[in-house]
Design a protein around this motif. Structure first.
Motif, mmCIF file in Angstrom:
data_model
loop_
_atom_site.group_PDB
_atom_site.id
_atom_site.type_symbol
_atom_site.label_atom_id
_atom_site.label_comp_id
_atom_site.label_asym_id
_atom_site.label_seq_id
_atom_site.Cartn_x
_atom_site.Cartn_y
_atom_site.Cartn_z
ATOM 1 N N CYS A 179 21.930 23.550 44.910
ATOM 2 C CA CYS A 179 21.899 24.638 43.928
ATOM 3 C C CYS A 179 22.891 25.714 44.330
ATOM 4 N N HIS A 180 23.199 26.590 43.375
ATOM 5 C CA HIS A 180 24.065 27.742 43.635
ATOM 6 C C HIS A 180 23.250 29.008 43.435
ATOM 7 N N ILE A 181 23.494 29.985 44.299
ATOM 8 C CA ILE A 181 22.750 31.236 44.290
ATOM 9 C C ILE A 181 23.753 32.377 44.172
ATOM 10 N N PRO A 182 23.466 33.378 43.331
ATOM 11 C CA PRO A 182 24.390 34.514 43.219
ATOM 12 C C PRO A 182 24.621 35.188 44.575
ATOM 13 N N ASP A 184 24.772 37.984 46.337
ATOM 14 C CA ASP A 184 24.402 39.398 46.383
ATOM 15 C C ASP A 184 24.446 39.873 47.830
ATOM 16 N N PRO A 188 30.857 34.671 49.228
ATOM 17 C CA PRO A 188 30.740 33.396 48.521
ATOM 18 C C PRO A 188 31.064 32.209 49.433
ATOM 19 N N ALA A 214 25.966 30.409 48.123
ATOM 20 C CA ALA A 214 26.232 31.626 47.339
ATOM 21 C C ALA A 214 27.541 31.498 46.586
ATOM 22 N N VAL A 215 27.519 31.935 45.330
ATOM 23 C CA VAL A 215 28.731 31.911 44.481
ATOM 24 C C VAL A 215 28.857 33.272 43.822
ATOM 25 N N GLU A 216 30.084 33.588 43.380
ATOM 26 C CA GLU A 216 30.320 34.842 42.691
ATOM 27 C C GLU A 216 29.718 34.786 41.301
ATOM 28 N N THR A 217 29.088 35.857 40.909
ATOM 29 C CA THR A 217 28.516 35.949 39.565
ATOM 30 C C THR A 217 29.557 36.449 38.585
ATOM 31 N N GLN A 218 29.542 35.885 37.405
ATOM 32 C CA GLN A 218 30.483 36.294 36.365
ATOM 33 C C GLN A 218 29.802 37.312 35.454
ATOM 34 N N GLU A 219 30.390 38.490 35.366
ATOM 35 C CA GLU A 219 29.806 39.536 34.541
ATOM 36 C C GLU A 219 30.266 39.403 33.093
#
Length: 219
Positions: A179-182, A184, A188, A214-219
């Protein structure tokens, strides 16, 4: 033949010269004798082969044969050294295969044991207050905890190491993303969750850890 010719010529000269020419006879005789000997020596010498051509030809043949033998020895030496190097290389590779077989021969056995370790770890994961536990359950909990610790000691003794890579950089050879997690507050690509521990046997990964990255979240 030359001697008979010389005697006949001497008699003929004596007849023409007469008795007063005895001194001249001796002179003519000496001259003809020297001429005959010189002629005979030249005739004998002309039939002999050159004195130095034979030994030089034999010496050249021996030198040529010696050079050919040296080349054959050099070629055989190079072939022997190459064969020796190849056999040494094969011996080292065979020895490496034998050593790997000794070390990693229990790989499948270890993979089965880690399943048991997972069960024991899950059984001892939930801790409660001691007053809420019944005596029997408390003994079972303590026994499972002791068994789980003992099992990890056995793993360490045989070179089996557990991987819990929380906070480590994601490595595709050691980790399996589930899985990928934001991201925070973390960089990343960092492992922030482990759903199943991984294991290494003597430094070789036999089961990758199942992780969340962890991955970067896209706003």
């Amino acid at each position: 033949m030359a001697g008979r010719w010389f005697l006949a010529a001497t008699r003929t000269l004596q007849q023409f010269a007469g008795p007063g020419a005895a001194g001249r006879d001796r002179g003519w005789t000496l001259a003809f004798s020297m001429a005959a000997q010189s002629s005979k020596g030249e005739a004998c010498g002309s039939t002999d082969p050159p004195g130095e051509s034979g030994p030089f030809s034999a010496e050249e043949a021996l030198e040529h044969k010696a050079l050919r033998l040296q080349e054959e020895v050099r070629d055989l030496t190079e072939r022997y050294q190459k064969a020796l190097a190849d056999s040494e290389h094969v011996r080292r590779r065979t020895q490496k295969f034998v050593e790997d077989a000794k070390i990693f021969g229990i790989q499948s056995f270890c993979k089965d044991l880690v399943e048991i370790a997972d069960i024991l770890e899950k059984a001892t994961a939930g801790e409660t207050d001691a007053g809420d536990q019944k005596p029997t359950l408390k003994k079972v909990f303590e026994g499972l905890s002791l068994l789980q610790a003992k099992l990890q000691n056995v793993f360490a003794k045989h070179g089996l190491q557990k991987m819990t890579p929380i906070g480590d950089k994601y490595d595709p050879y050691d980790h399996e993303i589930v899985c990928h997690i934001p991201a925070d507050g973390v960089q990343p690509g960092t492992v922030t969750l482990v759903t199943q521990n991984g294991y290494k046997l003597h430094g070789r990964t036999i089961r990758p850890a199942q992780v969340g990255v962890a991955v970067e979240t896209q706003e």
